[in-house]
Design an enzyme around this catalytic site. Structure first.
Site, mmCIF file in Angstrom:
data_model
loop_
_atom_site.group_PDB
_atom_site.id
_atom_site.type_symbol
_atom_site.label_atom_id
_atom_site.label_comp_id
_atom_site.label_asym_id
_atom_site.label_seq_id
_atom_site.Cartn_x
_atom_site.Cartn_y
_atom_site.Cartn_z
ATOM 1 N N GLU A 198 2.158 -1.712 13.156
ATOM 2 C CA GLU A 198 2.001 -3.185 13.189
ATOM 3 C C GLU A 198 2.792 -3.679 14.385
ATOM 4 O O GLU A 198 2.942 -4.942 14.642
ATOM 5 C CB GLU A 198 2.898 -3.861 11.833
ATOM 6 C CG GLU A 198 2.253 -3.358 10.712
ATOM 7 C CD GLU A 198 3.326 -3.619 9.434
ATOM 8 O OE1 GLU A 198 2.918 -3.889 8.251
ATOM 9 O OE2 GLU A 198 4.657 -3.640 9.645
ATOM 10 N N LYS B 207 4.808 1.902 16.005
ATOM 11 C CA LYS B 207 5.958 1.659 14.971
ATOM 12 C C LYS B 207 5.965 2.782 14.065
ATOM 13 O O LYS B 207 7.075 3.577 13.527
ATOM 14 C CB LYS B 207 5.630 0.385 14.137
ATOM 15 C CG LYS B 207 6.779 0.268 13.082
ATOM 16 C CD LYS B 207 6.373 -1.232 12.613
ATOM 17 C CE LYS B 207 7.404 -1.652 11.407
ATOM 18 N NZ LYS B 207 7.006 -2.726 10.690
ATOM 19 N N GLN B 208 4.873 3.387 13.455
ATOM 20 C CA GLN B 208 4.774 4.399 12.421
ATOM 21 C C GLN B 208 3.274 5.002 12.671
ATOM 22 O O GLN B 208 2.524 4.628 13.317
ATOM 23 C CB GLN B 208 4.757 4.008 11.255
ATOM 24 C CG GLN B 208 3.648 3.013 10.783
ATOM 25 C CD GLN B 208 3.811 2.074 9.433
ATOM 26 O OE1 GLN B 208 4.347 1.236 9.498
ATOM 27 N NE2 GLN B 208 3.251 2.515 8.312
ATOM 28 N N TRP C 109 0.791 -1.186 -0.125
ATOM 29 C CA TRP C 109 -0.084 -0.045 0.073
ATOM 30 C C TRP C 109 0.698 1.148 -0.032
ATOM 31 O O TRP C 109 0.248 2.436 -0.179
ATOM 32 C CB TRP C 109 -0.958 0.025 1.234
ATOM 33 C CG TRP C 109 -0.191 -0.031 2.409
ATOM 34 C CD1 TRP C 109 0.476 -0.752 3.093
ATOM 35 C CD2 TRP C 109 -0.117 1.229 3.454
ATOM 36 N NE1 TRP C 109 0.870 -0.592 4.434
ATOM 37 C CE2 TRP C 109 0.645 0.744 4.556
ATOM 38 C CE3 TRP C 109 -0.548 2.366 3.238
ATOM 39 C CZ2 TRP C 109 1.017 1.637 5.663
ATOM 40 C CZ3 TRP C 109 -0.333 3.302 4.543
ATOM 41 C CH2 TRP C 109 0.365 2.918 5.519
ATOM 42 N N ASP C 110 2.189 1.178 0.167
ATOM 43 C CA ASP C 110 3.160 2.131 0.146
ATOM 44 C C ASP C 110 3.114 2.972 -0.952
ATOM 45 O O ASP C 110 3.039 4.170 -1.107
ATOM 46 C CB ASP C 110 4.555 1.873 0.232
ATOM 47 C CG ASP C 110 4.635 0.602 1.396
ATOM 48 O OD1 ASP C 110 3.621 0.280 2.042
ATOM 49 O OD2 ASP C 110 5.944 0.468 1.444
#
Length: 758
Positions: free
Chosen positions: A485, A589-590, A356-357
């Site tokens: 994640e 994580k992000q 999906w990046d």
């Protein structure tokens, strides 16, 4: 913890040392590509120490058996692998009977340089044998003028003493994937020929899953000055030629090698030998220097449209330049069958070609820096795979289409349960890219044509995947993994729920614009009504006391700590903590909630944006390559400029300084747009609203000025920001209105607005 290996040079990657413990890192950082193929910065003569030999051909992959402890219904049958293909650059070299090997041999004056202006990689060193000194100079590039061509030049000079040199340029198919689950080779030899133009044809071995086998065929032509021809040779999966020279002190011998590569994706297997020979014959009519000049000229055209110039900060300039170079080396829209893998042509980690990046991080960059057809090709890639996305949803017992987390052909091929089954927010990213393209270009043809088919099937998936909670009177999504994640199998991830509701609204609104399409696609009034009901009734967790959107139902029940409470020796967490401990922690994580606020910024007040940023960012470890850029852009938007600059440096130099200690596995290609986004959407505040482009820039500390170019609706704009003002000019196209700090300005020539007007 960063690792600085390369010199700071704005338009190049250079080093004058070679550390045996950093060779894999060096190979990653000096990777080159041309869209058709690419390779790590491997040494042509080989290396006897730890290294990662890798050559990759676009679209060529293998379905490796999925290796799991137990099987689950709907689980992917295989894990797709980007295949390490035959080595095109292999060139054995002996000096006075000793194999040249920088791991075992003695050398001095080492130098390595990748020119980011044109993709030319050069390397040189003095090799010492028996009191003699021989200078070896290598140069190579992958042509973007004829993308099937790899071109090399080798120059050997006897610096002191008389030396005998033997050189064996070759094509070598004896390769392995480092990430093979079972250690197999994935290639079988089809045929090989020796002679003046040796050629080798390799085919992926049979697989039990019915996916097509790929054939890759390469041929090579060599010209030599100062060498005696020693004939050709061949062995299983290897062909080449031999040359030797007796060099007196001060004398030089030069060898040029051209390799041509075709695949069964483009050329019928029976025509491979002829196709390769024709490519080599055509290439032979021009000199090495002419090929280099033609390829360099095309790179110059790309940079004329895309270069970012930063005055006063060479580290920042090198970071953005390196990232854009690697992106354009990987993909420039020539083939809509291709997409952009997380490692591109630089490594095998993550295996798959598409995440999906692409839709969230790369579409905005290509919209601004390349022709609209490039982004259309990325959208078409997903449309072509709509039947496979329906298959993926069916595997989960759901309606509509579920786009894969990892794929080469549209079928899900990821081997982690929590990703394959749960990280379904990727479906929303596909829809968002269609809206993003439409908003930026003003072109509704794709939206109302192929795009609405994709939107309808994604909406059908969301409508089937939600469930109604009678207790709360809302719709919910349980058992999901959000962008963070470091949490799996959570209920009501805010980002996923918000995105799903947006997709349903956007699809329904679009169908209202083209009612005939609704009938064609079998979307009834009742189905549309159901979508409106779900969108308006979606449960979105929030906490009124804190004034924040809650990442998922139980996030606030965790022990909430900030990153500065961690011992730096424990970072990165995924290398030092058990996975159980990671999942139970609050550490992010992000961007997760903040990912949604980035995509839908106008849905929130500035106060909401800042409160959520100041709540979540201190708990974020930024251990995803996708993290820093989103946080940098939002920090700029809410006025946290120091934080924005700090995180820009992290995203710009993530690989250059090896922030996450994993660059040796390959570069973080799909996150490399983050440095451009942080400058253009962050520092310069570029937004497109109501069909008009606008900027609200500031100039970062340590920078004297910065400038960039963006394409927008048949215009090309030049933007320059200094400490005093912002200047907007139209390089191509008709005059237009541009907003600066929210005020429209007619741009015909150049407009200058003082920054103090902000």
């Amino acid at each position: 913890m960063t690792q600085r290996v390369f010199d700071v040079e704005p338009w190049a990657i250079t080093t004058h040392t070679l550390d045996a413990g950093a060779v894999r890192l060096v190979e990653s950082m000096t990777s080159t590509g041309n869209g058709h193929m690419g390779m790590r910065g491997n040494f042509e003569e080989g290396y006897g120490g730890d290294c990662h030999q890798g050559t990759y051909i676009a679209g060529v992959w293998f379905p490796d058996r999925t290796r799991v402890g137990w099987w689950k219904n709907g689980y992917p049958q295989y894990f797709g692998k980007a295949l390490n293909a035959m080595s095109l650059i292999a060139t054995g070299i002996r000096v006075n009977g000793e194999d040249v090997d920088l791991f075992r041999g003695r050398f001095e004056n080492f130098s390595l340089r990748l020119d980011l202006r044109n993709g030319v990689l050069t390397r040189s060193f003095d090799y010492l044998v028996d009191g003699t000194r021989t200078r070896l100079e290598f140069e190579r590039f992958l042509s973007i003028a004829t993308t099937e061509l790899s071109l090399q030049r080798l120059r050997l000079t006897a610096v002191s003493g008389d030396v005998r040199v033997e050189v064996s340029p070759q094509l070598d198919g004896n390769v392995h994937n480092l990430d093979s689950n079972y250690g197999e080779q994935f290639w079988e030899e089809r045929w090989r020929t020796a002679g003046d133009q040796p050629a080798l044809s390799m085919e992926t071995r049979p697989n039990p899953f019915g996916t097509p086998r790929f054939t890759v065929t390469a041929g090579m032509a060599v010209s030599a000055e100062g060498f005696a021809d020693g004939g050709s040779f061949d062995a299983p999966a290897r062909v080449g030629r031999r040359f030797a020279a007796e060099l007196g002190e001060g004398h030089t011998a030069i060898l040029h090698k051209t390799a041509a590569v075709v695949t069964s994706r483009d050329v019928d297997e029976d025509a491979h030998a002829t196709a390769v020979a024709d490519l080599l014959d055509a290439a032979g009519r021009s000199s090495y220097e002419r090929h280099r000049a033609e390829s360099s000229a095309l790179w110059e055209q790309r940079w004329a449209r895309a270069a970012v110039v930063i005055d006063g900060d060479d580290e920042a300039q090198q970071g953005i330049q390196f990232n854009l170079f690697q992106l354009f080396s990987t993909y420039y829209g020539e083939d809509e069958r291709l997409n952009i893998g997380p490692k591109g042509f630089t490594g095998e980690k993550y295996g798959g070609a598409t995440y999906w990046d692409t839709e969230v991080y790369l579409v905005p960059l290509y919209l601004a820096l390349a022709r609209p057809e490039v982004t259309r090709a990325l959208l078409a890639y997903r449309y072509r795979q709509l039947p496979q996305a329906r298959h993926n949803a069916g595997q989960q017992g759901l309606a509509g289409a579920l786009y894969p987390m990892v794929t080469f052909n549209g079928i899900e091929c990821h081997n982690e349960w929590e990703i394959t089954f749960e990280e379904i927010h990727r479906n929303g990213a596909i829809a968002y890219a269609i809206a993003d393209y439409t908003r930026y270009t003003g072109d509704t043809a794709y939206l109302h044509g192929p795009g609405i088919e994709v939107l309808v099937e994604i909406s059908r998936f969301w409508a089937d995947r939600v469930h109604y909670s009678a207790r709360t009177g809302t719709f919910m999504l349980h058992g999901v993994t959000g962008p963070n994640e470091y949490e799996n199998n959570v209920n009501n991830n805010w980002y996923t729920n918000y995105l799903a509701a947006w997709v349903l609204r956007f699809t329904e609104t679009t169908l209202a614009e083209v009612p005939a399409r609704a009938e064609e696609l079998g979307v009834s009034a009742e189905e549309r009504s159901r979508w409106r009901e779900i969108a308006s009734g979606m449960y979105l967790p929030e906490d009124a006391e804190l004034g924040v959107k809650v990442q998922h139902d139980t996030f606030l029940d965790k022990e909430l700590r900030t990153v500065d409470s961690l011992d730096p020796a424990e970072r990165p967490l995924n290398r030092h903590w058990s996975w159980d401990r990671v999942l139970r922690s609050c550490f992010i994580k992000q961007a997760d909630v903040l990912q949604g606020m980035y995509l839908f910024e106008d849905d929130f007040t500035p106060d909401e944006l800042r409160r959520n940023y100041e709540f979540y960012e201190p708990m974020t470890v930024h251990e995803s390559s996708l993290s820093a850029s989103i946080h940098s852009i939002l920090a700029s938007a809410v006025g946290l400029r120091d934080k924005a600059i700090e995180l820009y440096r992290r995203t710009a130099r993530l690989d250059l300084d090896n922030y996450n200690s994993d660059t040796e596995d390959g570069l973080h290609i799909t996150s490399m747009s983050g440095s451009w986004l942080a400058i253009v959407q962050g520092f310069a505040g570029m937004r497109v609203r109501g069909g008009r482009i606008g900027f609200s820039p500031f100039c970062p500390e340590r920078w004297d000025a910065y400038s960039f170019t963006v394409g927008f609706r048949d215009r090309v704009l030049d933007v320059r920001v200094t400490r005093e003002d912002v200047r907007i000019g139209i390089r191509e196209g008709e005059p237009m209105d541009v907003e600066l700090f929210g005020v429209p300005h007619a741009v015909d020539g150049e407009v200058v607005v003082p920054l103090r007007e902000a």
